[in-house]
Design a protein around this motif. Structure first.
Motif, PDB file in Angstrom:
ATOM      1  N   LEU A 267       1.298  -4.174 127.938  1.00  0.00           N
ATOM      2  CA  LEU A 267       0.062  -4.491 128.652  1.00  0.00           C
ATOM      3  C   LEU A 267       0.177  -4.145 130.131  1.00  0.00           C
ATOM      4  O   LEU A 267      -0.786  -3.634 130.738  1.00  0.00           O
ATOM      5  CB  LEU A 267      -0.268  -5.989 128.518  1.00  0.00           C
ATOM      6  N   PHE A 268       1.338  -4.389 130.735  1.00  0.00           N
ATOM      7  CA  PHE A 268       1.488  -4.195 132.179  1.00  0.00           C
ATOM      8  C   PHE A 268       1.308  -2.728 132.593  1.00  0.00           C
ATOM      9  O   PHE A 268       0.507  -2.448 133.485  1.00  0.00           O
ATOM     10  CB  PHE A 268       2.825  -4.759 132.648  1.00  0.00           C
ATOM     11  N   PRO A 269       2.017  -1.778 131.971  1.00  0.00           N
ATOM     12  CA  PRO A 269       1.721  -0.382 132.331  1.00  0.00           C
ATOM     13  C   PRO A 269       0.331   0.065 131.913  1.00  0.00           C
ATOM     14  O   PRO A 269      -0.272   0.904 132.584  1.00  0.00           O
ATOM     15  CB  PRO A 269       2.818   0.422 131.595  1.00  0.00           C
ATOM     16  N   ILE A 270      -0.214  -0.513 130.844  1.00  0.00           N
ATOM     17  CA  ILE A 270      -1.562  -0.135 130.404  1.00  0.00           C
ATOM     18  C   ILE A 270      -2.605  -0.478 131.464  1.00  0.00           C
ATOM     19  O   ILE A 270      -3.570   0.268 131.672  1.00  0.00           O
ATOM     20  CB  ILE A 270      -1.903  -0.807 129.059  1.00  0.00           C
ATOM     21  N   LEU A 271      -2.429  -1.599 132.146  1.00  0.00           N
ATOM     22  CA  LEU A 271      -3.349  -1.963 133.221  1.00  0.00           C
ATOM     23  C   LEU A 271      -3.404  -0.869 134.282  1.00  0.00           C
ATOM     24  O   LEU A 271      -4.481  -0.517 134.783  1.00  0.00           O
ATOM     25  CB  LEU A 271      -2.928  -3.291 133.861  1.00  0.00           C
ATOM     26  N   ALA A 272      -2.239  -0.324 134.611  1.00  0.00           N
ATOM     27  CA  ALA A 272      -2.190   0.752 135.611  1.00  0.00           C
ATOM     28  C   ALA A 272      -2.736   2.054 135.041  1.00  0.00           C
ATOM     29  O   ALA A 272      -3.476   2.781 135.719  1.00  0.00           O
ATOM     30  CB  ALA A 272      -0.760   0.944 136.101  1.00  0.00           C
ATOM     31  N   ILE A 273      -2.392   2.359 133.798  1.00  0.00           N
ATOM     32  CA  ILE A 273      -2.867   3.602 133.169  1.00  0.00           C
ATOM     33  C   ILE A 273      -4.393   3.630 133.112  1.00  0.00           C
ATOM     34  O   ILE A 273      -5.019   4.686 133.281  1.00  0.00           O
ATOM     35  CB  ILE A 273      -2.268   3.743 131.753  1.00  0.00           C
ATOM     36  N   SER A 274      -4.989   2.467 132.874  1.00  0.00           N
ATOM     37  CA  SER A 274      -6.453   2.393 132.803  1.00  0.00           C
ATOM     38  C   SER A 274      -7.093   2.773 134.132  1.00  0.00           C
ATOM     39  O   SER A 274      -8.207   3.313 134.160  1.00  0.00           O
ATOM     40  CB  SER A 274      -6.885   0.975 132.406  1.00  0.00           C
ATOM     41  N   MET A 275      -6.411   2.491 135.231  1.00  0.00           N
ATOM     42  CA  MET A 275      -6.923   2.878 136.547  1.00  0.00           C
ATOM     43  C   MET A 275      -6.560   4.311 136.882  1.00  0.00           C
ATOM     44  O   MET A 275      -7.369   5.057 137.450  1.00  0.00           O
ATOM     45  CB  MET A 275      -6.367   1.918 137.613  1.00  0.00           C
ATOM     46  N   MET A 276      -5.355   4.724 136.534  1.00  0.00           N
ATOM     47  CA  MET A 276      -4.910   6.078 136.835  1.00  0.00           C
ATOM     48  C   MET A 276      -5.675   7.117 136.022  1.00  0.00           C
ATOM     49  O   MET A 276      -5.989   8.212 136.500  1.00  0.00           O
ATOM     50  CB  MET A 276      -3.404   6.187 136.556  1.00  0.00           C
ATOM     51  N   GLY A 277      -5.995   6.775 134.782  1.00  0.00           N
ATOM     52  CA  GLY A 277      -6.676   7.710 133.911  1.00  0.00           C
ATOM     53  C   GLY A 277      -8.074   8.062 134.366  1.00  0.00           C
ATOM     54  O   GLY A 277      -8.616   9.111 133.999  1.00  0.00           O
ATOM     55  N   VAL A 278      -8.668   7.189 135.180  1.00  0.00           N
ATOM     56  CA  VAL A 278     -10.013   7.440 135.695  1.00  0.00           C
ATOM     57  C   VAL A 278     -10.042   8.723 136.527  1.00  0.00           C
ATOM     58  O   VAL A 278     -11.003   9.496 136.474  1.00  0.00           O
ATOM     59  CB  VAL A 278     -10.483   6.237 136.543  1.00  0.00           C
ATOM     60  N   ILE A 279      -8.981   8.962 137.296  1.00  0.00           N
ATOM     61  CA  ILE A 279      -8.913  10.159 138.146  1.00  0.00           C
ATOM     62  C   ILE A 279      -9.013  11.415 137.281  1.00  0.00           C
ATOM     63  O   ILE A 279      -9.726  12.366 137.621  1.00  0.00           O
ATOM     64  CB  ILE A 279      -7.601  10.180 138.956  1.00  0.00           C
ATOM     65  N   PHE A 280      -8.328  11.424 136.140  1.00  0.00           N
ATOM     66  CA  PHE A 280      -8.384  12.561 135.227  1.00  0.00           C
ATOM     67  C   PHE A 280      -9.780  12.722 134.642  1.00  0.00           C
ATOM     68  O   PHE A 280     -10.329  13.824 134.610  1.00  0.00           O
ATOM     69  CB  PHE A 280      -7.348  12.371 134.105  1.00  0.00           C
ATOM     70  N   LEU A 281     -10.389  11.628 134.197  1.00  0.00           N
ATOM     71  CA  LEU A 281     -11.689  11.701 133.533  1.00  0.00           C
ATOM     72  C   LEU A 281     -12.826  12.034 134.505  1.00  0.00           C
ATOM     73  O   LEU A 281     -13.922  12.386 134.069  1.00  0.00           O
ATOM     74  CB  LEU A 281     -11.982  10.387 132.809  1.00  0.00           C
ATOM     75  N   GLU A 282     -12.556  11.937 135.800  1.00  0.00           N
ATOM     76  CA  GLU A 282     -13.568  12.299 136.794  1.00  0.00           C
ATOM     77  C   GLU A 282     -13.451  13.745 137.271  1.00  0.00           C
ATOM     78  O   GLU A 282     -14.267  14.202 138.066  1.00  0.00           O
ATOM     79  CB  GLU A 282     -13.471  11.367 138.009  1.00  0.00           C
ATOM     80  N   GLN A 283     -12.425  14.445 136.772  1.00  0.00           N
ATOM     81  CA  GLN A 283     -12.241  15.835 137.198  1.00  0.00           C
ATOM     82  C   GLN A 283     -13.413  16.704 136.762  1.00  0.00           C
ATOM     83  O   GLN A 283     -13.961  16.549 135.675  1.00  0.00           O
ATOM     84  CB  GLN A 283     -10.942  16.400 136.608  1.00  0.00           C
TER      85      GLN A 283
END
Length: 309
Positions: A267-283
């Motif tokens: 869960l802990f890295p997933i919380l960060a991945i959910s925020m980091m992944g936004v940058i990719f999906l906004e490309q």
């Protein structure tokens, strides 16, 4: 089509994601249930479901308030998908509670960039992390974040570096007072003495291994765009993105050192991945790739938990 739908932040998006999360929470907690139903049991599960959905809203608040993302629903979608892929997370009440408090702490630390109420925010963030560690001791590693936040935003007063220690001591004194009143004993410091288990047996199980592979592939793609964004953005935003990256690294450290690995600690890295992944999906210019990635994630969530759980 999927990327286009969640590209906007509308109430219907939150409703769809919340219903989706509720369904998978019910599957994780009631499928193959081994204990009898009771009002106390149902009330407890309802409380944890509410907490799970609340984590999603706090996550969305962080990415919107601090302009990590534009006005879209990608962060909550990713959080719902990855936690639904790993159903053990939805059964681990202590980890959900700890995740809730460390996310509150991250919100306070990132908001240090405003320059307002610095000492209060440092204290609050450290206090939330200390509280999280009462439920999941390894959460104490997130205390690194307030110190890094101070380094970026509040080095003008050296006493700021003492505030996290004060917050931890206050938490311990309050908890010890409660223990003395209820149990007539001092809260044991042995609670924080963790013997790491470096074995990866549980990660060989298909219901953890396959979601982990999918999550890792998405993380690698997201990291590429996230690190590029860190490099190209302004200094203030770079500091904020670095805090999220550090949150991710600490989450991975907790996964490695976890004494009782179940898959829920992801869960802990997933919380960060959910925020980091936004940058990719906004490309821009990656419409087909983004559609394929999201479609693959959704298809995996619809199939894998039911096949392997």
């Amino acid at each position: 089509m999927l990327a286009s739908f969640f590209k906007k932040s509308k109430p219907i998006n939150f409703l769809i994601v919340s219903v989706f999360m509720t369904v998978y929470f019910a599957v994780a907690n009631f499928y193959k249930l081994e204990q009898a139903f009771s009002w106390q049991f149902m009330a407890k599960k309802a409380g944890y479901l509410l907490l799970y959905i609340l984590i999603m809203f706090i996550l969305n608040f962080i990415v919107k308030r601090n302009e990590i993302s534009k006005k879209n629903s990608f962060a909550i979608l990713l959080f719902a998908l990855f936690t639904s892929l790993l159903l053990p997370i939805l059964k681990a009440s202590e980890i959900l509670i700890a995740g809730f408090f460390v996310l509150l702490a991250l919100r306070k630390i990132i908001s240090l960039s405003s320059g307002l109420e610095i000492k209060k925010k440092i204290f609050d963030a450290s206090l939330w992390i200390a509280v999280a560690s009462l439920f999941y001791p390894l959460s104490i590693f997130f205390l690194i974040l307030p110190f890094v936040g101070i380094f970026y935003y509040a080095t003008q007063d050296f006493k700021n570096f003492l505030i996290p220690f004060v917050a931890v001591i206050c938490t311990y004194l309050l908890v010890t007072t409660g223990y003395l009143l209820v149990f007539n004993v001092i809260f044991p410091l042995s609670h924080f003495l963790i013997i790491p288990d470096l074995s990866i047996g549980i990660y060989k199980e298909a219901y953890v291994l396959i979601p982990l592979i999918i999550s890792t592939l998405f993380t690698l793609i997201s990291l590429f765009f996230f690190l590029r964004e860190m490099q190209n953005t302004i200094r203030k935003r770079r500091a904020m993105l670095f805090l999220i990256l550090l949150f991710f690294i600490i989450g991975l450290l907790i996964v490695v050192l976890s004494p009782h690995k179940t898959g829920a600690e992801l869960l802990f890295p997933i919380l960060a991945i959910s925020m980091m992944g936004v940058i990719f999906l906004e490309q821009k210019g990656l419409k087909l790739i983004k559609e394929i990635v999201l479609a693959t994630l959704i298809l995996a969530v619809l199939i894998i938990p039911f096949m392997l759980w």
